[in-house]
Design an enzyme around this catalytic site. Sequence first.
Site, short mmCIF file in Angstrom:
data_model
loop_
_atom_site.label_atom_id
_atom_site.label_comp_id
_atom_site.label_asym_id
_atom_site.label_seq_id
_atom_site.Cartn_x
_atom_site.Cartn_y
_atom_site.Cartn_z
N GLU A 182 -1.19 6.08 5.02
CA GLU A 182 -2.08 4.92 5.18
C GLU A 182 -3.47 5.37 5.64
OE1 GLU A 182 -1.20 2.23 3.91
OE2 GLU A 182 0.93 2.67 3.74
N ASP B 239 -0.78 10.03 -0.85
CA ASP B 239 0.37 10.93 -0.67
C ASP B 239 -0.11 12.37 -0.51
OD1 ASP B 239 2.16 8.86 -0.87
OD2 ASP B 239 2.83 9.33 -2.92
ZN ZN Z 1 -0.33 3.54 -0.14
#
Ligand code: ZN
Length: 158
Positions: free
Chosen positions: A19, A100
């Site tokens: 995030e 990611d």
């Molecule tokens: Zn995400």
Amino acid sequence: MLRRKCKNDEEIVAVIAHELGHWKLNHTMYSFIAMQILTFLQFGGYTLVRNSTDLFRSFGFDTQPVLIGLIQFQHAIIPIQHLVSFGFNLVRRSFEFQADAFAKKLGYGAALRAGLVKLQEENLSAMNADPWYSAYHYSHPPLVERLSAIDESEKKED
Ligand SMILES: [Zn+2]
């Protein structure tokens, strides 16, 4: 028990790292700006046709109520909206891969992998949807695609 808890903590940190990747890479700001532009274009487009008598007469209206015109206009541009939302999904999915990769760069690749699997199990969502279906309908890439992207970047680093 303690060991399991530690592992969970690391998975939570990995998801938070993902995030934070969205934040660090300005994804939220880009999405916000894109939505503002889209809203501006929608209402701007409507102002171009709101005085068109054809728009109203085609649907049996002798008068030109603003709200009816807006509803008709929104229905008329649905095909364009499908294309735009497909484009948005492509961008959003690339944002997910970037976030990611950001978490992985911080050293949370394995924990993110485990955390994503756990989230998938809890959400009971489709594991490996058809690539075309998911490209059109999903804002997030399916788990299999995300995991293989994480693994691929691991291979590159070796
Ligand atoms: Zn995400």
